[in-house]
Design a protein around this motif. Sequence first.
Motif, short mmCIF file in Angstrom:
data_model
loop_
_atom_site.label_atom_id
_atom_site.label_comp_id
_atom_site.label_asym_id
_atom_site.label_seq_id
_atom_site.Cartn_x
_atom_site.Cartn_y
_atom_site.Cartn_z
N SER A 167 0.84 -1.20 0.00
CA SER A 167 0.00 0.00 0.00
C SER A 167 0.87 1.25 0.00
O SER A 167 1.78 1.39 0.82
N SER A 168 0.57 2.17 -0.91
CA SER A 168 1.36 3.40 -1.02
C SER A 168 1.43 4.18 0.28
O SER A 168 2.48 4.74 0.63
N CYS A 169 0.32 4.22 1.01
CA CYS A 169 0.29 5.01 2.24
C CYS A 169 1.25 4.43 3.30
O CYS A 169 1.79 5.17 4.12
N VAL B 247 -1.39 9.65 0.31
CA VAL B 247 -2.48 9.32 -0.62
C VAL B 247 -3.77 8.91 0.10
O VAL B 247 -4.74 8.55 -0.55
N ARG B 248 -3.78 8.94 1.43
CA ARG B 248 -5.00 8.57 2.15
C ARG B 248 -6.12 9.59 1.87
O ARG B 248 -5.85 10.69 1.39
N VAL C 156 1.40 0.61 -4.50
CA VAL C 156 0.14 0.67 -5.24
C VAL C 156 -0.92 1.29 -4.31
O VAL C 156 -0.93 1.04 -3.12
N CYS C 157 -1.79 2.12 -4.88
CA CYS C 157 -2.94 2.64 -4.13
C CYS C 157 -4.20 2.33 -4.94
O CYS C 157 -4.48 2.99 -5.95
N PRO C 158 -4.95 1.34 -4.52
CA PRO C 158 -6.14 0.96 -5.28
C PRO C 158 -7.13 2.10 -5.49
O PRO C 158 -7.77 2.18 -6.55
N GLU C 159 -7.26 2.97 -4.52
CA GLU C 159 -8.26 4.03 -4.67
C GLU C 159 -7.84 5.05 -5.72
O GLU C 159 -8.67 5.54 -6.49
N ARG D 28 -10.03 13.03 -0.58
CA ARG D 28 -11.32 12.56 -1.07
C ARG D 28 -12.22 12.27 0.13
O ARG D 28 -11.74 12.17 1.26
N LYS E 214 -2.83 -2.01 3.81
CA LYS E 214 -3.19 -1.28 5.04
C LYS E 214 -4.50 -1.81 5.63
O LYS E 214 -5.54 -1.80 4.96
N SER F 230 -8.93 -0.42 5.78
CA SER F 230 -9.41 0.33 4.62
C SER F 230 -10.49 -0.45 3.88
O SER F 230 -10.43 -1.67 3.79
N SER G 180 -10.73 -0.64 0.82
CA SER G 180 -10.02 -1.28 -0.29
C SER G 180 -9.04 -2.33 0.23
O SER G 180 -9.03 -3.48 -0.22
N CYS G 181 -8.21 -1.92 1.17
CA CYS G 181 -7.00 -2.69 1.53
C CYS G 181 -7.12 -3.53 2.80
O CYS G 181 -6.23 -4.35 3.06
FE1 SF4 Z 1 -3.62 3.33 1.50
FE2 SF4 Z 1 -5.06 1.43 0.31
FE3 SF4 Z 1 -6.23 3.67 1.15
FE4 SF4 Z 1 -4.59 3.77 -0.95
S1 SF4 Z 1 -6.53 2.65 -0.85
S2 SF4 Z 1 -4.62 5.20 0.78
S3 SF4 Z 1 -3.06 2.25 -0.39
S4 SF4 Z 1 -5.25 2.13 2.43
#
Ligand code: SF4
Length: 154
Positions: A5-7, A13-14, A37-40, A49, A103, A106, A108-109
């Motif tokens: 996860s990029s964060c 990028v959160r 990688v940041c899926p969002e 956001r 992460k 989340s 996503s994660c």
């Molecule tokens: Fe971090 Fe995943 Fe949220 Fe992107 S989508 S900010 S990588 S927790």
Amino acid sequence: MILVSSCLAGLEVRYNGTHCLDKKIRQMIEKKQAITVCPELLGGFSTPREPAEIVGGNGEDVLDGKAKVIGKSGKDVTIMYIKGAYSTLIKAQEVGATIVILKEFSPSCGSSMIYNGEFKGKKIVGNGVTTALLERNGIQVVSEERITDFLEEN
Ligand code: SF4
């Protein structure tokens, strides 16, 4: 190669423009053992956001059309979360990643716990949309909360 996860690598990028740096993850990036990688963001969101939570289930349910991802204002953002999950899967397959460190919590994660969809800070057992899709495709997802155990085992 490992995707992370990029964060966790310190990128801001959160949803609220912050990061959640994990120094062990940063070291993996510096040693070129991992890429971010940041899926969002891959799903089309920008930073900052609106926060979003899964309503009516977990990531598995979202993929099966039984639950939705909803922004705090009530906007249905399910499609963007699914797009981000598939884009992350493609990236993982392109770099040959069999392990992804994401992460926790989340929508996503998350891989063990996510927020319950009420935007009240309550967590439930469940995974995020990207985690669900990666695991369905045979890719192991590891929570950053288990990074120490993971590094000792590998
Ligand atoms: Fe971090 Fe995943 Fe949220 Fe992107 S989508 S900010 S990588 S927790």
